[in-house]
Scaffold this active site. Structure first.
Site, short mmCIF file in Angstrom:
data_model
loop_
_atom_site.label_atom_id
_atom_site.label_comp_id
_atom_site.label_asym_id
_atom_site.label_seq_id
_atom_site.Cartn_x
_atom_site.Cartn_y
_atom_site.Cartn_z
N ASN A 1 0.97 -1.08 -0.08
CA ASN A 1 0.12 -0.10 0.04
C ASN A 1 0.92 1.29 0.16
OD1 ASN A 1 0.51 0.72 2.78
ND2 ASN A 1 -0.46 -1.30 3.18
N LYS B 1 8.89 -16.10 -12.08
CA LYS B 1 8.29 -15.09 -12.41
C LYS B 1 7.16 -15.38 -13.42
CE LYS B 1 8.55 -10.52 -15.04
NZ LYS B 1 9.16 -9.91 -16.09
N PRO C 1 -2.87 -12.29 9.67
CA PRO C 1 -3.24 -12.05 10.99
C PRO C 1 -3.57 -10.55 11.37
CG PRO C 1 -0.82 -12.70 10.80
CD PRO C 1 -1.29 -12.95 9.55
N ASP C 2 -4.35 -10.27 12.16
CA ASP C 2 -4.75 -9.12 12.66
C ASP C 2 -3.94 -8.66 13.83
OD1 ASP C 2 -5.76 -6.48 13.51
OD2 ASP C 2 -7.43 -6.63 12.49
N ILE C 3 -2.77 -8.11 13.64
CA ILE C 3 -1.86 -7.95 14.97
C ILE C 3 -2.42 -7.42 15.84
CG2 ILE C 3 0.43 -7.29 15.52
CD1 ILE C 3 1.26 -7.39 12.39
N PHE D 1 -4.21 2.63 14.79
CA PHE D 1 -4.49 3.81 13.81
C PHE D 1 -5.69 3.33 12.82
CE2 PHE D 1 -1.48 7.32 13.20
CZ PHE D 1 -0.64 7.16 14.58
N1 CTP Z 1 -3.85 -3.91 11.74
C1 CTP Z 1 -3.09 -4.80 12.23
N2 CTP Z 1 -3.04 -6.07 11.58
C2 CTP Z 1 -3.58 -5.78 10.37
C3 CTP Z 1 -4.56 -5.01 9.99
C4 CTP Z 1 -4.49 -3.94 10.55
O1 CTP Z 1 -2.33 -4.70 13.34
N3 CTP Z 1 -3.49 -7.23 9.60
C5 CTP Z 1 -3.75 -2.55 12.56
C6 CTP Z 1 -3.30 -1.28 11.87
O2 CTP Z 1 -1.84 -1.37 12.36
C7 CTP Z 1 -3.84 0.03 12.49
C8 CTP Z 1 -5.54 -0.76 12.76
O3 CTP Z 1 -5.07 -2.09 12.75
O4 CTP Z 1 -3.50 0.15 13.72
C9 CTP Z 1 -6.49 -0.45 11.79
O5 CTP Z 1 -5.97 -0.83 10.31
P1 CTP Z 1 -6.66 -0.41 9.11
O6 CTP Z 1 -6.06 -0.76 8.01
O7 CTP Z 1 -7.26 1.09 9.38
O8 CTP Z 1 -8.05 -1.25 9.06
P2 CTP Z 1 -8.41 -2.95 9.22
O9 CTP Z 1 -8.38 -3.50 10.43
O10 CTP Z 1 -7.74 -3.05 7.95
O11 CTP Z 1 -10.12 -2.63 8.69
P3 CTP Z 1 -10.82 -2.41 7.45
O12 CTP Z 1 -10.25 -2.95 6.29
O13 CTP Z 1 -12.35 -2.47 7.86
O14 CTP Z 1 -10.50 -0.66 7.28
#
Ligand code: CTP
Length: 406
Positions: free
Chosen positions: A220, A299, A315-317, A334
């Site tokens: 991103n 590739k 994983p969502d950390i 954030f």
């Molecule tokens: N985050 C994380 N691990 C992930 C995704 C997000 O730890 N796999 C954390 C980011 O570092 C940030 C927060 O979650 O502190 C929110 O990230 P954001 O990208 O805004 O939200 P998402 O959880 O991806 O939700 P959405 O797609 O609904 O916006």
């Protein structure tokens, strides 16, 4: 929603600060001339004192022209306005910086001598004193110099360790004048409250990259600037900071332990390992939510007729930290949003069990990805607060101010 417009207490630059700059007799005096220029271009007010030996390396005229001020060096000047210079110079300054500081000057200061203008000013000063040694390696490592430097520290002087590398004399080792960026951080920190002293803080920053094949990845637009600003400002305020950074084009901040990672999995592993000992975790990273299900070791070729990428969730950390959080620690997330900013921030606050969510607007031209400014909403359990448009470092300081209230 509250709108906060009052000024912060932690400066992010040396603008307007009065710097009394002592130069002593080392070849590195030519670098001090560059530092004076750096300071004045950043709107600091500089007055230079030179020792007699310093004038044999660089002329007083050089420092006068660069500082835009008269240069002082004579203890026994005849002009009435200079008679009390040994007292008044430090009374009219916020900090005294001595760079380069020779072995001889350091030794005289360690004994409390007052045999020229600079050493007398030091004895009479009630302001912070920053000493930047520069000398040959053998002189720097000599037990006499080591003891003198220890003594200066005991006296409360801030000694910035000399740098290592090739020296002007041709020898290699430590003794080089420290880098300006390190000294500048030290000076700014002197003007910041030490309200994060002793706090162990883990900050994540930047994007993650999820490889598809040896040439391509999903990622991103995150530049890491906000997370790096948080790390720099926390270190200035006394915290012990570990920064876990995805791939960015930024220099590692001084005074911060920086760990480089690439993927969300790697960030996850590092942060989980560090989280046990952290007082505050700030997840400013833009973690890739998805990664390609399979990594192709060769590739992918156009001719293969590739039309879609199968992905799986990372994983969502932050959410995992929220589930496993240690009592007494603080968890800050954030939220990068293009609409419903406050509501989305509050949803993430609750879902991820964070204490605060900092909501970024990724649509504005002066906020979000890769710009120098930001305008965020701070969402905590009790309220939401909109901050004004500020530089990312100013925003970072406001975020720390808010975290300290939690
Ligand atoms: N985050 C994380 N691990 C992930 C995704 C997000 O730890 N796999 C954390 C980011 O570092 C940030 C927060 O979650 O502190 C929110 O990230 P954001 O990208 O805004 O939200 P998402 O959880 O991806 O939700 P959405 O797609 O609904 O916006």
């Amino acid at each position: 929603m509250d709108d906060e417009r009052s000024g912060g207490l932690s400066p992010t630059s040396l603008s307007g600060k009065r710097i009394l700059f002592g130069v002593t007799g080392s070849i590195a005096a030519y670098k001090a001339a560059g530092w004076v220029r750096e300071l004045t271009t950043r709107s600091a007010l500089v007055t230079v004192i030179m020792t007699a030996a310093a004038k044999r390396f660089v002329s007083a005229m050089t420092f006068g022209a660069l500082s835009g001020n008269r240069v002082y060096s004579d203890m026994f000047a005849e002009q009435p306005e200079e008679l009390m210079a040994h007292i008044t110079l430090s009374r009219e300054a916020d900090v005294l910086l001595i760079a380069p500081a020779t072995a001889h000057t350091i030794s005289r200061l360690a004994c409390g001598m007052a045999d020229d203008l600079l050493s007398t000013v030091v004895l009479a000063a009630k302001i912070p004193i920053v000493v930047c040694p520069a000398m040959n390696t053998a002189m720097y490592s000599h037990p006499a110099t080591r003891q003198n430097i220890d003594r200066l520290r005991e006296l409360g002087y801030h000694v910035v360790p000399a740098d290592s590398g090739e020296l002007a004399c041709g020898e290699e080792g430590s003794g080089r004048l420290p880098e300006w960026e390190i000294v500048q951080e030290k000076l700014i920190a002197l003007f910041c409250p030490q309200d994060l002293l002793g706090k162990r803080i883990v900050i994540t920053a930047g994007p993650t990259r999820e490889s598809l094949d040896p040439a391509r990845y999903l990622s991103n637009r995150s530049s890491g600037k906000m997370g790096y600003a948080l790390a720099r400002t926390a270190a200035r305020r006394g915290a012990e900071v570990t920064l876990v950074s995805g791939p960015v084009a930024l220099a590692a901040p001084h005074g911060v332990t920086t760990i480089q990672v690439v993927t969300a999995q790697q960030m996850h592993a590092q942060v989980l390992e560090l989280s046990g000992a952290a007082d505050i975790i700030v997840k400013a990273a833009a973690v890739s939510d998805f990664k390609p299900t399979t990594y192709r070791s060769q590739k992918i070729k156009k001719a293969q007729g590739f039309t879609s990428i199968a992905v799986e969730e990372n994983p969502d950390i932050l959410a995992e930290l929220g589930r496993k959080r240690r009592k007494g620690s603080l968890l800050i997330g954030f939220a990068a949003e293009s609409r419903n900013h406050e509501a989305e921030g509050r949803r993430k606050l609750l879902q991820k069990k964070a204490d605060l969510v900092v909501v970024n607007d990724i649509m504005g031209s002066k906020t979000g990805f890769d710009v120098e400014t930001n305008q965020v909403i701070l969402v905590d359990a009790e309220k939401s607060k909109q901050l004004p448009l500020l530089s990312k470092e100013e925003t970072a300081n406001r975020i720390w101010d808010h975290i300290l209230t939690l």
